[in-house]
Design an enzyme around this catalytic site. Structure first.
Site, PDB file in Angstrom:
ATOM      1  N   ASP A   1      44.206  33.141  50.561  1.00  0.00           N
ATOM      2  CA  ASP A   1      43.809  33.362  49.177  1.00  0.00           C
ATOM      3  C   ASP A   1      42.296  33.538  49.281  1.00  0.00           C
ATOM      4  O   ASP A   1      41.573  32.571  49.525  1.00  0.00           O
ATOM      5  CB  ASP A   1      44.143  32.151  48.303  1.00  0.00           C
ATOM      6  CG  ASP A   1      43.757  32.412  46.852  1.00  0.00           C
ATOM      7  OD1 ASP A   1      42.622  32.882  46.627  1.00  0.00           O
ATOM      8  OD2 ASP A   1      44.566  32.159  45.955  1.00  0.00           O
ATOM      9  N   HIS A   2      41.833  34.771  49.131  1.00  0.00           N
ATOM     10  CA  HIS A   2      40.434  35.014  49.520  1.00  0.00           C
ATOM     11  C   HIS A   2      39.448  34.267  48.623  1.00  0.00           C
ATOM     12  O   HIS A   2      38.295  34.092  48.989  1.00  0.00           O
ATOM     13  CB  HIS A   2      40.122  36.514  49.599  1.00  0.00           C
ATOM     14  CG  HIS A   2      39.923  37.193  48.286  1.00  0.00           C
ATOM     15  ND1 HIS A   2      40.956  37.610  47.487  1.00  0.00           N
ATOM     16  CD2 HIS A   2      38.793  37.528  47.621  1.00  0.00           C
ATOM     17  CE1 HIS A   2      40.471  38.174  46.405  1.00  0.00           C
ATOM     18  NE2 HIS A   2      39.151  38.145  46.452  1.00  0.00           N
TER      19      HIS A   2
ATOM     20  N   HIS B   1      44.633  32.661  42.582  1.00  0.00           N
ATOM     21  CA  HIS B   1      43.190  32.419  42.591  1.00  0.00           C
ATOM     22  C   HIS B   1      42.770  31.343  41.586  1.00  0.00           C
ATOM     23  O   HIS B   1      42.055  30.400  41.923  1.00  0.00           O
ATOM     24  CB  HIS B   1      42.414  33.703  42.298  1.00  0.00           C
ATOM     25  CG  HIS B   1      42.699  34.835  43.242  1.00  0.00           C
ATOM     26  ND1 HIS B   1      42.974  34.642  44.572  1.00  0.00           N
ATOM     27  CD2 HIS B   1      42.742  36.174  43.057  1.00  0.00           C
ATOM     28  CE1 HIS B   1      43.175  35.823  45.152  1.00  0.00           C
ATOM     29  NE2 HIS B   1      43.041  36.760  44.247  1.00  0.00           N
TER      30      HIS B   1
HETATM   31  C1  BG6 Z   1      42.912  40.333  44.133  1.00  0.00           C
HETATM   32  C2  BG6 Z   1      43.696  40.870  42.978  1.00  0.00           C
HETATM   33  O1  BG6 Z   1      43.617  39.301  44.768  1.00  0.00           O
HETATM   34  O2  BG6 Z   1      41.658  39.821  43.672  1.00  0.00           O
HETATM   35  C3  BG6 Z   1      42.906  41.951  42.266  1.00  0.00           C
HETATM   36  O3  BG6 Z   1      44.912  41.412  43.453  1.00  0.00           O
HETATM   37  C4  BG6 Z   1      41.540  41.440  41.886  1.00  0.00           C
HETATM   38  O4  BG6 Z   1      43.603  42.397  41.107  1.00  0.00           O
HETATM   39  C5  BG6 Z   1      40.837  40.797  43.075  1.00  0.00           C
HETATM   40  O5  BG6 Z   1      40.782  42.528  41.383  1.00  0.00           O
HETATM   41  C6  BG6 Z   1      39.554  40.123  42.649  1.00  0.00           C
HETATM   42  O6  BG6 Z   1      38.827  39.718  43.769  1.00  0.00           O
HETATM   43  P1  BG6 Z   1      37.240  39.564  43.734  1.00  0.00           P
HETATM   44  O7  BG6 Z   1      36.904  38.967  45.044  1.00  0.00           O
HETATM   45  O8  BG6 Z   1      36.692  40.947  43.533  1.00  0.00           O
HETATM   46  O9  BG6 Z   1      36.929  38.677  42.564  1.00  0.00           O
END
Ligand code: BG6
Length: 484
Positions: A177-178, A240
């Site tokens: 989960d980044h 997230h």
């Molecule tokens: C992803 C979602 O996991 O996270 C996307 O699938 C979203 O819809 C993205 O735009 C958001 O990531 P960050 O790092 O740009 O906030």
């Protein structure tokens, strides 16, 4: 202060889906930046694997293009690009066919960490896992990395977990989960558990409520099919925002170690009450600047998928009973801004009178942009003329506190991939966590389907549907602004 680079051991990394969008945008640029930072030994190997007909040199050209597009600041340095490409090779492989697998197995080095990055749809996880095992590529130092979406409901997540468990131990599975790799998300743990100041106040006696906002300006272009099946609930909230909620709400783990942290997060998810339908607001964005509205974008005039969701969650445990958590996320909003606001209760009695200009304290943890932490406190307005009070921010912006070289912390993928190589699962989701998050999510989605719920329209470039404001107003509260 320049951040320290701690070298990792030699490794082989295989990227299944090595020509795909995620590999080009995130995985390869992240690896390249770590290479440029000097984190790797000389003999690391990156092996792209996919179905397309490439040889090593064609794949290297593709990688070079990706670096120029997605790591332009570093890719200007040709010797670095050449050095990186010298470690890159390609194997043509199809998960469901035999060709290529023996060649891949032959390219891996004995006795070192080997990581397999499944940058492909979950439909192929089982086939890939089976091939890796059948070709003798599973050792004690083998790790696999899988990306969200990890299932689309509880049952599919259980099935995926069972499939992977048929080939790998839980300790070998890294579910990304980044958001957990974002600098401030980890800083949140440092602030909570590295200071005496906050933890005694971190409960329903002192915290009125908590707001978690992940606002995006982008729409869903290019991912229409996936997104219309997922929506904001599955795409963002289940993972997230849920992870942010866990880190804010969890009890102090006894150690900063993978299972201690993940045990505490799991307890939070399991203590979540079922969300009441009137505590949820769903929205769909309208048109803007020649861009179609949500339904136009997905080509489905009757789509009932939400591009925005706000909800009020409750955690039934001693620490948090009575403190609501308001969570919201949406596409095409007024600004890109991810922030957690811990809204403290007001002082029990104001010795300065009711309208002296003071407000309750707010601790804001900004994930992006402008990563940092701000505590809003009341002080006396300078100068003569009586006791007038103002709120000022105690600002712990990284760039200011730690120097401009910390303005742009490493991308989440840089940290997470290096953690895979180090064998540190703390910032990865465990199988039971993912399942518990789906167990909370499923009844919410089932309720919408049973009621034929239709999301409310909202203007592109706004803060979301008006009903989200009402959700707060009914409780005598209001959202903090969405500021870039
Ligand atoms: C992803 C979602 O996991 O996270 C996307 O699938 C979203 O819809 C993205 O735009 C958001 O990531 P960050 O790092 O740009 O906030």
């Amino acid at each position: 202060m320049v951040s320290r680079v701690i070298p990792v051991d030699p490794f082989d990394l295989v990227i299944f889906g090595g020509t795909g969008d995620l590999a080009r945008r995130k995985i390869l640029p992240a690896l390249f930046r770590r290479y440029c930072a000097g984190q790797w030994p000389e003999d690391v190997r990156i092996i792209g694997a996919a179905r397309s007909e490439h040889d090593d040199s064609a794949y290297r050209a593709l990688v070079a293009d990706a670096l120029r597009e997605f790591a332009p600041e570093r890719a200007k340095d040709s010797p670095s690009v050449d050095g990186f490409l010298a470690r890159v090779s390609y194997v043509r492989i199809d998960a469901e066919e035999q060709a290529g697998w023996a060649e891949l197995a032959g390219q891996l080095t004995e006795d070192r960490v080997r990581a397999f990055y499944f940058s492909v749809g979950p439909r192929l996880f089982g086939a890939l896992a089976g091939q890796i095992e059948a070709h003798g590529m599973v050792t004690d130092r083998t790790r696999i990395v899988v990306e969200k979406p990890f299932g689309h409901d509880l049952q599919s997540a259980r099935d995926l977990n069972a499939t992977l468990a048929g080939h790998f131990d839980e300790g070998q599975i890294y579910r990304i989960d980044h958001y957990l790799g974002k600098e401030t998300v980890q800083n949140l743990m440092a602030v909570r558990f590295g200071n005496m100041l906050f933890e005694p106040l971190w409960n329903s006696q002192y915290v009125d409520h908590i707001q978690i906002t992940v606002a995006e300006t982008v729409g869903i272009a290019g991912r229409e099919g996936y997104y219309d099946r997922a929506g904001a609930m599955r795409d963002m909230m289940q993972n997230h925002l849920m992870q942010l909620l866990c880190l804010i709400a969890m009890e102090p783990p006894a150690k900063f170690d993978p299972d201690a942290v993940r045990d505490e997060k799991l307890k939070v998810i399991r203590a979540l009450d079922q969300v009441q339908p009137h505590h949820i607001v769903r929205g769909q964005y309208g048109p803007s600047d020649g861009e179609p509205d949500y339904r136009g974008a997905v080509g489905n005039p009757r789509s009932a998928t939400e591009s925005y969701i706000a909800l009020r969650a409750h955690i039934s445990n001693w620490r948090w009973a009575g403190t609501p958590f308001y969570l919201r996320t949406g596409k095409r909003l007024v600004a890109r801004s991810s922030v957690i606001n811990v809204m403290f209760k007001d002082a029990p009695h104001s010795i300065f009178g009711a309208d002296a200009g003071r407000h309750a304290n707010v601790l804001s943890i900004r994930l992006q942009p402008n990563e940092g932490i701000t505590l809003k406190v009341t002080i006396k307005e300078p100068g003569p003329g009586g006791m007038r009070l103002i709120d000022v921010p105690l600002d712990m912006s990284f760039a200011e506190a730690l120097g401009p070289e910390n303005q742009d912390p490493p991308d989440a993928y840089e940290r997470l991939i290096m953690d895979v190589i180090r064998g540190n699962q703390t910032l990865f989701m465990r199988g039971d966590e993912v399942e518990a998050a789906w167990a909370w999510t499923d009844p919410i989605i089932a309720g919408w389907q049973a009621r034929g719920d239709v999301p409310k329209p909202y203007d592109s470039g706004s803060t979301g549907p008006g009903d989200a404001e009402l959700l707060m107003k009914r409780d005598g509260r209001h959202w903090q602004g969405i500021k870039p």
